[in-house]
Design a protein around this motif. Sequence first.
Motif, PDB file in Angstrom:
ATOM      1  N   ASP A 183       8.879   7.092   3.409  1.00  0.00           N
ATOM      2  CA  ASP A 183       8.678   6.918   4.846  1.00  0.00           C
ATOM      3  C   ASP A 183       9.371   5.628   5.286  1.00  0.00           C
ATOM      4  O   ASP A 183       8.814   4.544   5.170  1.00  0.00           O
ATOM      5  CB  ASP A 183       7.177   6.856   5.152  1.00  0.00           C
TER       6      ASP A 183
ATOM      7  N   GLU B  45       9.368  11.443  -1.375  1.00  0.00           N
ATOM      8  CA  GLU B  45       9.665  11.313   0.047  1.00  0.00           C
ATOM      9  C   GLU B  45       9.282   9.914   0.503  1.00  0.00           C
ATOM     10  O   GLU B  45       8.126   9.499   0.380  1.00  0.00           O
ATOM     11  CB  GLU B  45       8.891  12.369   0.844  1.00  0.00           C
TER      12      GLU B  45
ATOM     13  N   ALA C 233       0.854  -1.191   0.000  1.00  0.00           N
ATOM     14  CA  ALA C 233       0.000   0.000   0.000  1.00  0.00           C
ATOM     15  C   ALA C 233       0.890   1.241   0.000  1.00  0.00           C
ATOM     16  O   ALA C 233       1.972   1.242   0.596  1.00  0.00           O
ATOM     17  CB  ALA C 233      -0.911  -0.011   1.223  1.00  0.00           C
ATOM     18  N   GLU C 234       0.450   2.295  -0.672  1.00  0.00           N
ATOM     19  CA  GLU C 234       1.281   3.488  -0.820  1.00  0.00           C
ATOM     20  C   GLU C 234       1.641   4.133   0.512  1.00  0.00           C
ATOM     21  O   GLU C 234       2.666   4.806   0.622  1.00  0.00           O
ATOM     22  CB  GLU C 234       0.580   4.502  -1.724  1.00  0.00           C
ATOM     23  N   ASP C 235       0.797   3.959   1.531  1.00  0.00           N
ATOM     24  CA  ASP C 235       1.060   4.601   2.824  1.00  0.00           C
ATOM     25  C   ASP C 235       1.802   3.674   3.799  1.00  0.00           C
ATOM     26  O   ASP C 235       1.900   3.955   4.995  1.00  0.00           O
ATOM     27  CB  ASP C 235      -0.243   5.064   3.463  1.00  0.00           C
ATOM     28  N   THR C 236       2.363   2.578   3.288  1.00  0.00           N
ATOM     29  CA  THR C 236       3.079   1.628   4.141  1.00  0.00           C
ATOM     30  C   THR C 236       4.358   2.249   4.705  1.00  0.00           C
ATOM     31  O   THR C 236       5.152   2.829   3.964  1.00  0.00           O
ATOM     32  CB  THR C 236       3.453   0.352   3.352  1.00  0.00           C
ATOM     33  N   HIS C 237       4.531   2.117   6.020  1.00  0.00           N
ATOM     34  CA  HIS C 237       5.795   2.543   6.620  1.00  0.00           C
ATOM     35  C   HIS C 237       6.808   1.416   6.442  1.00  0.00           C
ATOM     36  O   HIS C 237       6.552   0.272   6.813  1.00  0.00           O
ATOM     37  CB  HIS C 237       5.629   2.847   8.112  1.00  0.00           C
TER      38      HIS C 237
END
Length: 499
Positions: free
Chosen positions: A285, A283, A265-269
């Motif tokens: 993460d 950027e 998922a694109e928001d995976t840390h």
Amino acid sequence: MATAKAANSSTKTKAKPSYLPAKSKIKPTYLVLGSGSIGFAVAKELRELDKDLVIIDKDPAKIETLREEEYEAIQGDISNSETLNQINVRNLTAVLVLSSDNESNKSAIENIKKLVSPDVYCVARASDVINKKEMESKGADYVIIPSRVVATSLARTLERAESMRRGTKLTRWLKDIADKKLGIVVHDNPDPDAISSAMALKEIAKTYGIESTIFYHGEIGHQENKAFVNLLDVDLNRMEERDISDFQNVALVDCAVPGSNNMLAEDTHVGIVLDHHPVEDVEIDADYIDIRPNIGATATILTKYLQELNIDITSNLATALLYGIRTDTQDFKRNTDPADLSAASFLYPLADHEILEQLERPSIATETLEVFGEAIKNRQVFGSYLLSNVGAVRDRDTLPQAADYLLNLEGISTSVVFGVSKDKIYISGRSNDIKINLGDVMKRAFGEESAGGHATAAAAQVPLGVFSAAKDRQTLLRLVNEAVVKKFLSAVGVEESED
């Protein structure tokens, strides 16, 4: 009679000029001309190696000091040919011309080659490139420029310090996640570079007691890649079959951005990113990022970590990493850095060369031959640019193979091969044109988020979008062809007038 004979003898014997040194008592292996800071440092090292040497310098004070320190030292002008006549040169291996005077050094080199031997190894010191070239032309075998030597040494020291720092940071991160599961994610349809790098990270994690699993999405379609996985018995897991959320930490290997060429998922840390592909204006993460675009393969980066952390490398892993480096650098002909060569040199004696030989001669799949045929048949040439639409593709790994093959055509400096799957247009390019950066061209043509790569090898994945509304397949392929060709030619500034 005796008096006349003595007088006659005295007329034949020339008196030795006062500036010439006393003849050396030993037959030196090394002759050091000039006893400045560099000359003395070299002489000191040679004496510690128990080498026989003689030092010559015109400064009497320096000579006196050297003799007090029990060096064989004689006073003389190194540019004067008579000076060399005072040396026993029978055992001479090398002459080191290390004074700070360029002109004296040049004269000394000429005298050495003429009077001693043209074969004696001669090392000289120069202040700049111009004098270096002149000394080489006079016969010097190796010429140093002290400022460059210092700069090179310092750069290597800094590189070593940076490598140690990276190793320390990776170690710290691994220790922080000890006893937790690690998911190692490689890019879609992984190649040997991605797979071998993931194998290496898994081995490093194991050293710190961390259980890890390698995940991929897509297909391992290229016949060489299939052989690679099978022969090396690589344990890979499909992302669709496991829940990545079960893993407390995630590592991205040979890709850098979650959701870009991987199923995250694109928001995976992400815990750690290890990659060699350039990433611009994105950027990420992540706890720790190590992206080195100058390096030819991610496998090189992982090899350096294994060396830095002093981890034993099995034959299987060495074989995988060496093959990964060789394939991504195209046997060191593409995007190759000295680090790739040193990593390969380190891995070479550890690798299984029987397996490597098998990997280099895999059977060619029928589909690959069909794509090659379509690429040749459908080629469109615009100057030195070749573009070819191969139509529907099931195995996108055939596209870069076809692009590599078409780049060999006479007059072609850049080849781009593309095809269509269910929902995407896959584009692969190869170039040996020094005037363009293919990775930048792909980004301009197909968007920053869809394309990327290096100067000589790049790719793009473009969603079909509105093209999917085409009524039939032939119409779809025609629309795709027109769009891809137009966008690429526009990006390189070429008019769309086919030869």
